[in-house]
Structure formats: structure tokens, C-alpha cells
Design a protein around this motif. Structure first.
Motif, PDB file in Angstrom:
ATOM      1  N   LEU A  43       0.834  -1.201   0.000  1.00  0.00           N
ATOM      2  CA  LEU A  43       0.000   0.000   0.000  1.00  0.00           C
ATOM      3  C   LEU A  43       0.869   1.251   0.000  1.00  0.00           C
ATOM      4  O   LEU A  43       2.036   1.214   0.419  1.00  0.00           O
ATOM      5  N   PRO A  44       0.325   2.385  -0.467  1.00  0.00           N
ATOM      6  CA  PRO A  44       1.081   3.637  -0.400  1.00  0.00           C
ATOM      7  C   PRO A  44       1.530   3.920   1.037  1.00  0.00           C
ATOM      8  O   PRO A  44       0.800   3.653   1.996  1.00  0.00           O
ATOM      9  N   ARG A  45       2.724   4.463   1.187  1.00  0.00           N
ATOM     10  CA  ARG A  45       3.285   4.671   2.518  1.00  0.00           C
ATOM     11  C   ARG A  45       2.484   5.666   3.346  1.00  0.00           C
ATOM     12  O   ARG A  45       2.543   5.647   4.575  1.00  0.00           O
ATOM     13  N   GLU A  46       1.707   6.546   2.677  1.00  0.00           N
ATOM     14  CA  GLU A  46       0.918   7.524   3.424  1.00  0.00           C
ATOM     15  C   GLU A  46      -0.393   6.944   3.945  1.00  0.00           C
ATOM     16  O   GLU A  46      -1.055   7.556   4.782  1.00  0.00           O
ATOM     17  N   TRP A  47      -0.812   5.776   3.452  1.00  0.00           N
ATOM     18  CA  TRP A  47      -2.016   5.143   3.961  1.00  0.00           C
ATOM     19  C   TRP A  47      -1.712   4.493   5.313  1.00  0.00           C
ATOM     20  O   TRP A  47      -0.591   4.072   5.575  1.00  0.00           O
ATOM     21  N   VAL A  48      -2.724   4.389   6.165  1.00  0.00           N
ATOM     22  CA  VAL A  48      -2.539   3.839   7.507  1.00  0.00           C
ATOM     23  C   VAL A  48      -3.341   2.557   7.650  1.00  0.00           C
ATOM     24  O   VAL A  48      -4.524   2.509   7.287  1.00  0.00           O
ATOM     25  N   GLU A  86      -7.015   3.239   6.219  1.00  0.00           N
ATOM     26  CA  GLU A  86      -7.450   4.630   6.104  1.00  0.00           C
ATOM     27  C   GLU A  86      -6.616   5.320   5.034  1.00  0.00           C
ATOM     28  O   GLU A  86      -5.381   5.254   5.060  1.00  0.00           O
ATOM     29  N   LEU A  87      -7.289   5.972   4.102  1.00  0.00           N
ATOM     30  CA  LEU A  87      -6.606   6.584   2.963  1.00  0.00           C
ATOM     31  C   LEU A  87      -6.177   8.013   3.280  1.00  0.00           C
ATOM     32  O   LEU A  87      -6.956   8.796   3.832  1.00  0.00           O
ATOM     33  N   PHE A  88      -4.948   8.319   2.924  1.00  0.00           N
ATOM     34  CA  PHE A  88      -4.377   9.656   3.056  1.00  0.00           C
ATOM     35  C   PHE A  88      -3.801  10.071   1.708  1.00  0.00           C
ATOM     36  O   PHE A  88      -3.429   9.224   0.886  1.00  0.00           O
ATOM     37  N   ASP A  89      -3.701  11.373   1.484  1.00  0.00           N
ATOM     38  CA  ASP A  89      -2.994  11.917   0.329  1.00  0.00           C
ATOM     39  C   ASP A  89      -2.023  12.984   0.803  1.00  0.00           C
ATOM     40  O   ASP A  89      -2.316  13.741   1.737  1.00  0.00           O
ATOM     41  N   LEU A 132     -12.782  -6.017   2.154  1.00  0.00           N
ATOM     42  CA  LEU A 132     -11.952  -6.646   1.144  1.00  0.00           C
ATOM     43  C   LEU A 132     -11.265  -7.876   1.732  1.00  0.00           C
ATOM     44  O   LEU A 132     -10.654  -7.808   2.810  1.00  0.00           O
ATOM     45  N   LEU A 133     -11.416  -8.999   1.058  1.00  0.00           N
ATOM     46  CA  LEU A 133     -10.581 -10.151   1.349  1.00  0.00           C
ATOM     47  C   LEU A 133      -9.256  -9.919   0.635  1.00  0.00           C
ATOM     48  O   LEU A 133      -9.226  -9.778  -0.598  1.00  0.00           O
ATOM     49  N   ILE A 134      -8.190  -9.821   1.396  1.00  0.00           N
ATOM     50  CA  ILE A 134      -6.858  -9.660   0.809  1.00  0.00           C
ATOM     51  C   ILE A 134      -6.079 -10.924   1.100  1.00  0.00           C
ATOM     52  O   ILE A 134      -5.879 -11.307   2.259  1.00  0.00           O
ATOM     53  N   LEU A 135      -5.666 -11.586   0.037  1.00  0.00           N
ATOM     54  CA  LEU A 135      -4.969 -12.868   0.124  1.00  0.00           C
ATOM     55  C   LEU A 135      -3.497 -12.677  -0.223  1.00  0.00           C
ATOM     56  O   LEU A 135      -3.169 -12.192  -1.312  1.00  0.00           O
ATOM     57  N   VAL A 136      -2.629 -13.047   0.711  1.00  0.00           N
ATOM     58  CA  VAL A 136      -1.183 -12.892   0.522  1.00  0.00           C
ATOM     59  C   VAL A 136      -0.569 -14.263   0.285  1.00  0.00           C
ATOM     60  O   VAL A 136      -0.761 -15.197   1.077  1.00  0.00           O
ATOM     61  N   LEU A 145      -4.132   1.198  -7.939  1.00  0.00           N
ATOM     62  CA  LEU A 145      -4.813   1.616  -6.710  1.00  0.00           C
ATOM     63  C   LEU A 145      -6.212   2.155  -6.963  1.00  0.00           C
ATOM     64  O   LEU A 145      -6.928   2.502  -6.013  1.00  0.00           O
ATOM     65  N   VAL A 146      -6.614   2.245  -8.232  1.00  0.00           N
ATOM     66  CA  VAL A 146      -7.927   2.807  -8.575  1.00  0.00           C
ATOM     67  C   VAL A 146      -9.042   2.091  -7.823  1.00  0.00           C
ATOM     68  O   VAL A 146      -9.936   2.715  -7.246  1.00  0.00           O
ATOM     69  N   ALA A 147      -8.996   0.761  -7.817  1.00  0.00           N
ATOM     70  CA  ALA A 147     -10.059  -0.003  -7.161  1.00  0.00           C
ATOM     71  C   ALA A 147     -10.096   0.286  -5.666  1.00  0.00           C
ATOM     72  O   ALA A 147     -11.172   0.504  -5.096  1.00  0.00           O
ATOM     73  N   LEU A 148      -8.952   0.298  -5.010  1.00  0.00           N
ATOM     74  CA  LEU A 148      -8.920   0.509  -3.567  1.00  0.00           C
ATOM     75  C   LEU A 148      -9.403   1.912  -3.219  1.00  0.00           C
ATOM     76  O   LEU A 148     -10.101   2.113  -2.210  1.00  0.00           O
ATOM     77  N   ARG A 149      -9.048   2.891  -4.041  1.00  0.00           N
ATOM     78  CA  ARG A 149      -9.525   4.255  -3.803  1.00  0.00           C
ATOM     79  C   ARG A 149     -11.049   4.323  -3.963  1.00  0.00           C
ATOM     80  O   ARG A 149     -11.739   5.003  -3.198  1.00  0.00           O
ATOM     81  N   ALA A 150     -11.567   3.613  -4.937  1.00  0.00           N
ATOM     82  CA  ALA A 150     -13.021   3.611  -5.156  1.00  0.00           C
ATOM     83  C   ALA A 150     -13.740   2.946  -3.990  1.00  0.00           C
ATOM     84  O   ALA A 150     -14.785   3.430  -3.536  1.00  0.00           O
TER      85      ALA A 150
END
Length: 321
Positions: A24-29, A44-47, A126-130, A180-185
Motif C-alpha cells: 500500500l502507499p506509505r501515506e495510507w494507515v 485509512e486513505l491519506f494523500d 476486502l478479502l486480501i490474500l497474501v 490503486l484505482v479499485a482501492l480508492r473507489a
């Protein structure tokens, strides 16, 4: 006396958390959610708000995460057939028309599925599978998967102990803006549903002053114009208009609201009053309220392992020479 020990599952969990944070972007928490009751964390999304990218500001946008990991993910393909709109009726597939989708499979407990279903659709989970071997991470929106894939394909799903979830490998989490378009949406979803409710209310109030509602409320021109001005200002204040460059209808409606605001600043003549209200109700607010219909039928199917999703969710493939 034994010393403290760690199970392999604990090791995998630590890997999955690290991989998610790295992707994830480093600014997201990533906020841990405490004890595991079906939700592992909230993102949590940050810009960044400065050119030097030293200060980031919250967007007020979040999505929940069920974080799973495995070192033996089964990668396969799935035939997704052309089908009717499952929002309007039972599943009807055209077996002569299909696409092959590359997928990762994961067996998800029914308790997790039912927990997500009980949360509704306004806050995405979101199910996130690693994959702990390759350290790749894939996502699927479970709220949408339940409605668009699981229930249509298996209406008696709730009687099973678990279900296999098919995650398109195209849904890979990468710290790249296009990816990241989907996650932002998803992060903006709760704002979208709030705006949809607001637009519906505003349209019904416009119908009332037109005498088109069950409880009409006819008011003078000046009062009606002030009401429309207020509606426009409130609509434009909704924090939904940025970050939707990938969905043109949002841009169209935003532009139409700005155009209406300009028209209102020039005033409305008495002889144009009826046509002005028709313009507002049958054009501006008709399109605003139709956003919710399109969102349900199209946007909620994006990034699913379905025929329509493959046509609409991803940028076109570049053909090599």
C-alpha cells in the motif's frame, strides 16, 4: 518447562501484515482491529498535500480488510460466461460466450461470509490474500462477491461450512496509481451511498414543487430558485467528485452541477420557470439519481470474476508487435 513458541500460522500472519503494508502507499494507515471477529484491520486513505510529500492528510475514506495468507495457494482459471443482470433476476448464463479468468482460490469459512453479509454494502470489506511464497497480494470485495457471484451461483450457500472464493489475479495490490484505482473507489463507497440518498431526497422535493408528488408543495419562483441553489451547493459539497476520473458519469454530473450553478447566478425569468424546473428534475437530478442505478449494476461488479468485470474493470491489454 517450555519456552515461548510461535506457530507457522503466526509466522504467516506476520508476513501477510508486512506484505500488505509494503504494497500500500506509505501515506495510507493500516489500523489493527484487535481480536479476530472477521475483520483484521481497517485501511485509512491519506494523500500528500505538499510537493515534498512530507505531510499527508486523511481523506476520510476507509475500507475493512479480512487478511488471509497461504503458502500453497491454488492458481487456476475460471470460465466466466455471459449472463443476465443478477440484480434483476436469477442467474441465466450463455454457455456459448465466455472468457477465461486467471484466479487464485481461497476457502473462506461461512462465519466470515455471513459476518460480511450482515454488514451490508455501504462499507466495503476486502478479502486480501497474501501468497507468502511470492509475497504477492490479491483483493476481492466480499460484499460485492456475495451479491454478484456467490448467491447467484449457489443460492443455498448459507448451509455450507465454507465456500471457495475466486480472486482474479488481475486484482493484484501494487503501489502504482493505476493499480490503486479499485482501492480508492472502495474507500469512497460510504460517501457515494450518502450522496445517492441525498440526490434522491432532492429530486423528490423538486417533484413536490412541480406538483408531481403525492404531497405537492407549490411555492413561488423566488423560493424555488433559492431551494435549487441550496440543493446545488449541498450536492457540490459532497466529497465524491475527486478521484473518480475512472468513471466518466461522475465527471459528467459534476460538470452539469457547475453549469447549473452558473445558470442560477444569472437568474431565472418567470416565463422560464416551468421549463427550468423540468430541466432540473428531468435532466440534472435524473442523471444524479441514476448514478446509484449504474453503481449497483456496473460498479459493484467491477473486479469480480465475471464476464462483465473482465470487460469493464481493467485497462485494455497492449498488443505486442
Amino acid at each position: 518447562m517450555t519456552k515461548k513458541q510461535r506457530s507457522i500460522n503466526q509466522v504467516k500472519e506476520d508476513i501477510s501484515v508486512r506484505v500488505l503494508r509494503e504494497k500500500l502507499p506509505r501515506e495510507w494507515v493500516v489500523h489493527s482491529y484487535g481480536a479476530d471477529y472477521g475483520i483484521d484491520c481497517v485501511v485509512e486513505l491519506f494523500d500528500f498535500i505538499d510537493e515534498g510529500k512530507k505531510i499527508a492528510e486523511t481523506l476520510g475514506e476507509n475500507f475493512f480488510v479480512q487478511l488471509k495468507s497461504s503458502d500453497c495457494i491454488e492458481y487456476s482459471s475460471r470460465k466466466a460466461y455471459g449472463r443476465g443482470n443478477v440484480t434483476k433476476g436469477p442467474l441465466v448464463e450463455d454457455k456459448s460466450d465466455y472468457v477465461e479468468i486467471q484466479i487464485a482460490k481461497f476457502q473462506l469459512d461461512m462465519s466470515d461470509i455471513l459476518t460480511v453479509q450482515s454488514m451490508g454494502i455501504a462499507i466495503p470489506v476486502l478479502l486480501i490474500l497474501v501468497d507468502t511464497n511470492s509475497e504477492r497480494a490479491f483483493f476481492i470485495c466480499l460484499n460485492d462477491y456475495i451479491d454478484k457471484v456467490l448467491i447467484p451461483e449457489d443460492p443455498l450457500y448459507f448451509g455450507k461450512g465454507s465456500k471457495t472464493i475466486y480472486i482474479p489475479t488481475e486484482n493484484e495490490i501494487l503501489d502504482e496509481e493505476n493499480a490503486l484505482v479499485a482501492l480508492r473507489a472502495y474507500g469512497k463507497r460510504s460517501k457515494m451511498y450518502g450522496a445517492f440518498s441525498l440526490f434522491s431526497y432532492q429530486l423528490k422535493e423538486i417533484w413536490r414543487i412541480q406538483g408531481r408528488a403525492a404531497a405537492p408543495h407549490i411555492i413561488p419562483l423566488e423560493q424555488a430558485v433559492e431551494m435549487i441553489k441550496t440543493f446545488v451547493d449541498i450536492a457540490l459539497r459532497q466529497d465524491i467528485w475527486k478521484g473518480h476520473e475512472f468513471w466518466e458519469p461522475m465527471e459528467w454530473s459534476h460538470g452539469e452541477l457547475l453549469e447549473l450553478k452558473e445558470k442560477l447566478s444569472r437568474g431565472v425569468k418567470a416565463e422560464d420557470y416551468d421549463q427550468f424546473l423540468i430541466y432540473c428534475s428531468d435532466y440534472i437530478w435524473h442523471r444524479l439519481t441514476n448514478l446509484s442505478n449504474m453503481y449497483e449494476e456496473l460498479v459493484r461488479e467491477w473486479f469480480m470474476p465475471t464476464y462483465l468485470a473482465m470487460l469493464t474493470s481493467y485497462p485494455p491489454k497492449q498488443e505486442s508487435n
